[in-house]
Design a protein around this motif. Sequence first.
Motif: not given
Length: 226
Positions: A110-111, A125-136
């Motif tokens: 959500d953030e 979108d809600k499932r884009t994170i499934e591409f992987g390796s997200y960091h913040g």
Amino acid sequence: MNDLLQNPVFNALTTGDKQLSFGTAHVKYFDAEVSPYAGFPEDYEQGFAELHDLLPEGRRILFARPTPVAIPEGWQLQHEIKGLQFVYEGGKNITGDFSNIVPLTATHVDEMIELVKLTKPGPFDKRTIEFGSYHGIFQNGKLVAMTGQRLHVEQYTEISAVCTHPDHLGKGYASALMQHQLQIIVNSNQIPYLHVRADNDRAIAVYERLGFVVSRPMHFYFMKRL
């Protein structure tokens, strides 16, 4: 081998991201909550017609090609972006401070969506994170910058969703996150690449300093199925 990036969407859908793909032998697409991207071989003349048959009315897609594309029957153009594709050539020392960079998970989606809506780096979108390796990077408990991966084309890995909250520009967050991704990708024996709006001079300057060079132009078409 750079020719694989001539048609990165279709090649990702049939190689590194095939576990997320739907479609037929010649036409592939992601679930809308993962990505609006859809693709097919450059010489497949029935691509848009077949894609029209596969998708429901109102479904929005994103189509990318190095050369301009005529909008086909049954589709409505909503937005067009002229972009550039960059490929990492290395030669730069990765020297960023990664101590404040943390992995992002489904609990942060959500953030992440809120940050993307504010900064507009591209579809998320809600499932884009499934591409992987997200960091913040967080400040006072709030996500203020992030990046991750998207299209995986055999030995090429795309860096995507590079964004920083407007109140936190100029602090080096994008550069640190980019270098962190470069380290992850290079250590995995992959070649980093990315796409950027052709008029985004600020981002282009960062990418060039990090060792990216222009590979080719890329036209992005946001379309809706009628």
